[in-house]
Design a protein around this motif. Structure first.
Motif, PDB file in Angstrom:
ATOM      1  N   GLU A  55       0.828  -1.198   0.000  1.00  0.00           N
ATOM      2  CA  GLU A  55       0.000   0.000   0.000  1.00  0.00           C
ATOM      3  C   GLU A  55       0.869   1.258   0.000  1.00  0.00           C
ATOM      4  O   GLU A  55       0.590   2.231  -0.723  1.00  0.00           O
ATOM      5  N   ALA A  56       1.935   1.259   0.802  1.00  0.00           N
ATOM      6  CA  ALA A  56       2.822   2.419   0.860  1.00  0.00           C
ATOM      7  C   ALA A  56       3.533   2.624  -0.478  1.00  0.00           C
ATOM      8  O   ALA A  56       3.699   3.758  -0.941  1.00  0.00           O
ATOM      9  N   LEU A  57       3.933   1.527  -1.114  1.00  0.00           N
ATOM     10  CA  LEU A  57       4.606   1.634  -2.405  1.00  0.00           C
ATOM     11  C   LEU A  57       3.650   2.142  -3.476  1.00  0.00           C
ATOM     12  O   LEU A  57       4.057   2.886  -4.390  1.00  0.00           O
ATOM     13  N   ALA A  58       2.374   1.769  -3.355  1.00  0.00           N
ATOM     14  CA  ALA A  58       1.388   2.170  -4.371  1.00  0.00           C
ATOM     15  C   ALA A  58       1.226   3.686  -4.428  1.00  0.00           C
ATOM     16  O   ALA A  58       0.816   4.231  -5.467  1.00  0.00           O
ATOM     17  N   ALA A  59       1.554   4.403  -3.345  1.00  0.00           N
ATOM     18  CA  ALA A  59       1.430   5.863  -3.350  1.00  0.00           C
ATOM     19  C   ALA A  59       2.395   6.506  -4.335  1.00  0.00           C
ATOM     20  O   ALA A  59       2.194   7.651  -4.754  1.00  0.00           O
ATOM     21  N   TYR A  60       3.454   5.787  -4.716  1.00  0.00           N
ATOM     22  CA  TYR A  60       4.420   6.310  -5.683  1.00  0.00           C
ATOM     23  C   TYR A  60       4.224   5.713  -7.078  1.00  0.00           C
ATOM     24  O   TYR A  60       5.026   5.943  -7.977  1.00  0.00           O
ATOM     25  N   LEU A  61       3.179   4.935  -7.250  1.00  0.00           N
ATOM     26  CA  LEU A  61       2.870   4.358  -8.554  1.00  0.00           C
ATOM     27  C   LEU A  61       1.765   5.178  -9.220  1.00  0.00           C
ATOM     28  O   LEU A  61       1.018   5.894  -8.556  1.00  0.00           O
ATOM     29  N   PRO A  62       1.636   5.090 -10.552  1.00  0.00           N
ATOM     30  CA  PRO A  62       0.594   5.851 -11.252  1.00  0.00           C
ATOM     31  C   PRO A  62      -0.800   5.456 -10.771  1.00  0.00           C
ATOM     32  O   PRO A  62      -1.059   4.291 -10.460  1.00  0.00           O
ATOM     33  N   SER A  63      -1.696   6.424 -10.703  1.00  0.00           N
ATOM     34  CA  SER A  63      -3.089   6.156 -10.360  1.00  0.00           C
ATOM     35  C   SER A  63      -3.985   6.734 -11.444  1.00  0.00           C
ATOM     36  O   SER A  63      -3.713   7.815 -11.979  1.00  0.00           O
ATOM     37  N   VAL A  64      -5.042   6.018 -11.795  1.00  0.00           N
ATOM     38  CA  VAL A  64      -5.975   6.432 -12.840  1.00  0.00           C
ATOM     39  C   VAL A  64      -7.356   6.552 -12.221  1.00  0.00           C
ATOM     40  O   VAL A  64      -7.804   5.660 -11.499  1.00  0.00           O
ATOM     41  N   SER A  65      -8.021   7.650 -12.523  1.00  0.00           N
ATOM     42  CA  SER A  65      -9.381   7.860 -12.022  1.00  0.00           C
ATOM     43  C   SER A  65     -10.306   8.167 -13.187  1.00  0.00           C
ATOM     44  O   SER A  65      -9.917   8.840 -14.157  1.00  0.00           O
ATOM     45  N   LEU A  66     -11.525   7.666 -13.108  1.00  0.00           N
ATOM     46  CA  LEU A  66     -12.558   7.917 -14.111  1.00  0.00           C
ATOM     47  C   LEU A  66     -13.660   8.748 -13.480  1.00  0.00           C
ATOM     48  O   LEU A  66     -14.106   8.465 -12.360  1.00  0.00           O
ATOM     49  N   ASN A  67     -14.092   9.785 -14.206  1.00  0.00           N
ATOM     50  CA  ASN A  67     -15.124  10.671 -13.685  1.00  0.00           C
ATOM     51  C   ASN A  67     -16.194  10.899 -14.753  1.00  0.00           C
ATOM     52  O   ASN A  67     -15.886  10.981 -15.953  1.00  0.00           O
ATOM     53  N   GLY A  68     -17.424  10.994 -14.333  1.00  0.00           N
ATOM     54  CA  GLY A  68     -18.516  11.262 -15.267  1.00  0.00           C
ATOM     55  C   GLY A  68     -19.620  12.047 -14.587  1.00  0.00           C
ATOM     56  O   GLY A  68     -19.823  11.914 -13.378  1.00  0.00           O
ATOM     57  N   SER A  69     -20.317  12.864 -15.368  1.00  0.00           N
ATOM     58  CA  SER A  69     -21.423  13.637 -14.801  1.00  0.00           C
ATOM     59  C   SER A  69     -22.471  13.882 -15.878  1.00  0.00           C
ATOM     60  O   SER A  69     -22.159  13.918 -17.076  1.00  0.00           O
ATOM     61  N   LEU A  70     -23.698  13.991 -15.431  1.00  0.00           N
ATOM     62  CA  LEU A  70     -24.814  14.310 -16.317  1.00  0.00           C
ATOM     63  C   LEU A  70     -25.696  15.309 -15.587  1.00  0.00           C
ATOM     64  O   LEU A  70     -26.213  15.028 -14.510  1.00  0.00           O
ATOM     65  N   ASP A  71     -25.838  16.528 -16.172  1.00  0.00           N
ATOM     66  CA  ASP A  71     -26.624  17.592 -15.538  1.00  0.00           C
ATOM     67  C   ASP A  71     -27.909  17.841 -16.319  1.00  0.00           C
ATOM     68  O   ASP A  71     -27.889  17.913 -17.553  1.00  0.00           O
ATOM     69  N   ASP A  72     -29.000  17.949 -15.568  1.00  0.00           N
ATOM     70  CA  ASP A  72     -30.277  18.388 -16.149  1.00  0.00           C
ATOM     71  C   ASP A  72     -30.553  19.770 -15.568  1.00  0.00           C
ATOM     72  O   ASP A  72     -30.954  19.913 -14.413  1.00  0.00           O
ATOM     73  N   ASN A  73     -30.272  20.791 -16.349  1.00  0.00           N
ATOM     74  CA  ASN A  73     -30.424  22.164 -15.885  1.00  0.00           C
ATOM     75  C   ASN A  73     -31.909  22.546 -15.945  1.00  0.00           C
ATOM     76  O   ASN A  73     -32.416  22.918 -16.997  1.00  0.00           O
ATOM     77  N   LEU A  74     -32.603  22.381 -14.860  1.00  0.00           N
ATOM     78  CA  LEU A  74     -34.044  22.643 -14.833  1.00  0.00           C
ATOM     79  C   LEU A  74     -34.352  24.073 -15.261  1.00  0.00           C
ATOM     80  O   LEU A  74     -35.347  24.341 -15.935  1.00  0.00           O
ATOM     81  N   LYS A  75     -33.476  24.989 -14.852  1.00  0.00           N
ATOM     82  CA  LYS A  75     -33.571  26.364 -15.328  1.00  0.00           C
ATOM     83  C   LYS A  75     -32.162  26.795 -15.682  1.00  0.00           C
ATOM     84  O   LYS A  75     -31.295  26.894 -14.819  1.00  0.00           O
ATOM     85  N   VAL A  76     -31.948  27.028 -16.951  1.00  0.00           N
ATOM     86  CA  VAL A  76     -30.596  27.315 -17.452  1.00  0.00           C
ATOM     87  C   VAL A  76     -30.135  28.661 -16.926  1.00  0.00           C
ATOM     88  O   VAL A  76     -30.860  29.660 -16.977  1.00  0.00           O
ATOM     89  N   GLN A  77     -28.954  28.673 -16.405  1.00  0.00           N
ATOM     90  CA  GLN A  77     -28.384  29.903 -15.874  1.00  0.00           C
ATOM     91  C   GLN A  77     -27.963  30.820 -17.031  1.00  0.00           C
ATOM     92  O   GLN A  77     -27.394  30.365 -18.030  1.00  0.00           O
ATOM     93  N   GLU A  78     -28.252  32.111 -16.896  1.00  0.00           N
ATOM     94  CA  GLU A  78     -27.886  33.091 -17.920  1.00  0.00           C
ATOM     95  C   GLU A  78     -26.868  34.062 -17.337  1.00  0.00           C
ATOM     96  O   GLU A  78     -26.824  34.303 -16.134  1.00  0.00           O
ATOM     97  N   THR A  79     -26.045  34.596 -18.221  1.00  0.00           N
ATOM     98  CA  THR A  79     -25.097  35.625 -17.817  1.00  0.00           C
ATOM     99  C   THR A  79     -25.378  36.884 -18.636  1.00  0.00           C
ATOM    100  O   THR A  79     -26.093  36.835 -19.644  1.00  0.00           O
ATOM    101  N   VAL A  80     -24.817  37.998 -18.233  1.00  0.00           N
ATOM    102  CA  VAL A  80     -25.118  39.291 -18.872  1.00  0.00           C
ATOM    103  C   VAL A  80     -23.876  39.828 -19.566  1.00  0.00           C
ATOM    104  O   VAL A  80     -22.792  39.873 -18.968  1.00  0.00           O
ATOM    105  N   ILE A  81     -24.061  40.213 -20.832  1.00  0.00           N
ATOM    106  CA  ILE A  81     -23.012  40.921 -21.555  1.00  0.00           C
ATOM    107  C   ILE A  81     -23.340  42.401 -21.470  1.00  0.00           C
ATOM    108  O   ILE A  81     -24.404  42.831 -21.911  1.00  0.00           O
TER     109      ILE A  81
END
Length: 445
Positions: A55-81
């Motif tokens: 376990e201690a040695l694994a801290a110096y080995l490469p690590s790979v992480s997978l991330n995913g997200s899905l958003d349903d914007n019920l009310k889309v946020q707007e910005t002002v120009i």
């Protein structure tokens, strides 16, 4: 005819088929080394230490992480120009859609982390600690099995002496009963010897019970089924006394480094030193490389957020430099430093303590050796006095009181001898323990 044929066939079979195996001290210890449940515990601890190192040695080995997200914007946020950029009025714009999906994979590789580098050095000591705990468990098994084994031997010796004494009382009862019938002695003479005979019967019952209890203790220390019978070789036990109680004219060249307890304290001091240096190394920056690949999509409908996905990628370096945790880290470092200093001081104390224990055990062993020899001679002397007294009683020149006193002196000498013999065995075991040579004692059996 068939019965005679069966008996003849059985007579030709090896007698070993019907004999239960007899256990020597060495075979008891060998069985205990394999079957005592403590072995499983410490073997698991050793495996856990190996896993901790990985376990201690694994801290110096490469690590790979997978991330995913899905958003349903019920009310889309707007910005002002602000007005004046694309026209005279403010413009409200949405930079996303109702649905957006995002997926990515990231690889992280530690390039430099001094605290991890220092911490990796603890792996060796963690494995050593587990190995030493396993060794200490084996020494405890040797000590406890030897103790229980010789308890059985002592109680059997006691039982043999008690039965011999009982037989003397029985014979004397027969002789005295004849004299009572002839009217040459009073009934009270017969009553006196009968009382001691009954006491001998009670003592024999206690000794037999003690043998059973000691056998159960031996089974427990061996990891042997309690309900199964075990036959201890008394002849081998008596022969092993030459190993347990040799002449102690020569010193064993005591070295504190042979003690497993001392070795464990050394490992503990080393681990505390590493922990101290690991905390100190936390002041150095940490450098990590990363590579990221992903895809992102937007859509007014859910399926569009997946069908319109576009990919992206990036590589980079991350440098982390702790600034405002000095007080916390310094407090942790001081705690670790003083723990390490105390461990070093404990090692020095242990050196004197273990040498004292060894010298005391050696002195006690020599004393008990002398006691055994003296008490063995006392048995012969008491037996000689009894034989003379017995002869005098047969000739009528002494009374029953003198005869009983002489026999009681034999019993007392026997008890003193058995007590000193058992004390010698315990002292010798303690000497082996304090010298750190219990496994050597076992291999010499």
């Amino acid at each position: 005819m068939n019965k005679k044929l069966l008996l003849a066939t059985l007579a030709l079979l090896p007698s070993g088929l019907f004999a239960q195996s007899v256990w020597t001290l060495r075979s008891c210890i060998e069985y205990g080394m394999k079957n005592n449940r403590n072995n499983v515990i410490y073997d698991n601890e050793k495996k856990a230490a190996d896993a901790q190192a990985k376990e201690a040695l694994a801290a110096y080995l490469p690590s790979v992480s997978l991330n995913g997200s899905l958003d349903d914007n019920l009310k889309v946020q707007e910005t002002v120009i602000p007005a004046g950029i694309f026209g005279p009025d403010d413009i409200r714009v949405a930079f996303t859609k109702k649905f957006n999906s995002n997926g990515s994979a990231q690889l992280d590789q530690t390039i430099y982390d001094q605290s991890l580098i220092v911490g990796l050095k603890a792996n060796k000591y963690n494995v050593q600690q587990a190995t030493l705990n396993q060794k200490k468990s084996e020494e405890t098994i040797i000590y406890n099995i030897t103790n229980a084994y010789y308890q059985i031997f002592i109680y059997r010796e006691q039982l043999g002496m008690l039965k011999s004494n009982q037989e003397k009382y029985r014979q004397q009862m027969d002789v005295t009963a004849q004299r009572v019938n002839k009217g040459t002695v009073l009934q009270k003479e017969l009553d006196k010897v009968t009382v001691d005979y009954n006491n001998a019967v009670s003592q024999i019952a206690v000794a037999e019970s003690n043998i059973t209890l000691s056998e159960n203790q031996l089974k427990y220390e061996m990891g042997y089924p309690i309900k199964d019978r075990i036959l201890v070789d008394s002849n081998a036990a008596e022969g092993n006394l030459r190993v347990v109680a040799p002449a102690l004219a020569e010193d064993k060249n005591f070295s504190v480094y042979n003690r497993t307890d001392y070795q464990l304290s050394q490992v503990n001091a080393s681990l505390l030193d590493i922990d101290q240096r690991r905390i100190k190394a936390g002041i150095y920056p940490r450098l990590t490389a990363y590579a990221r690949y992903g895809a992102i999509g937007f859509g007014d409908k859910l399926n569009q957020s997946f069908s319109t996905m576009s990919t992206y990628s990036a590589i980079g370096l991350k440098l982390s430099f702790p600034l405002l945790d000095f007080f916390k880290r310094n407090a942790q470092y001081n705690q670790a430093k003083y723990k390490h200093l105390n461990a070093v001081e404990k090692l020095k104390l242990d050196e004197g303590k273990y040498e004292l224990e060894y010298e005391n055990a050696r002195t006690k062993t020599m004393k008990e050796q002398s006691n055994v020899e003296n008490n063995r001679r006392n048995i012969d002397l008491a037996q000689s006095v009894f034989e003379v007294t017995n002869l005098q009683y047969e000739k009528g020149t002494t009374d029953m009181t003198d005869w009983l006193n002489a026999q009681n002196s034999v019993k007392e000498a026997q008890n003193n001898y058995l007590n000193s013999l058992y004390n010698l065995i315990l002292a010798r075991l303690e000497l082996e323990k304090t010298a750190g040579t219990l496994k050597t004692f076992y291999t010499a059996l």
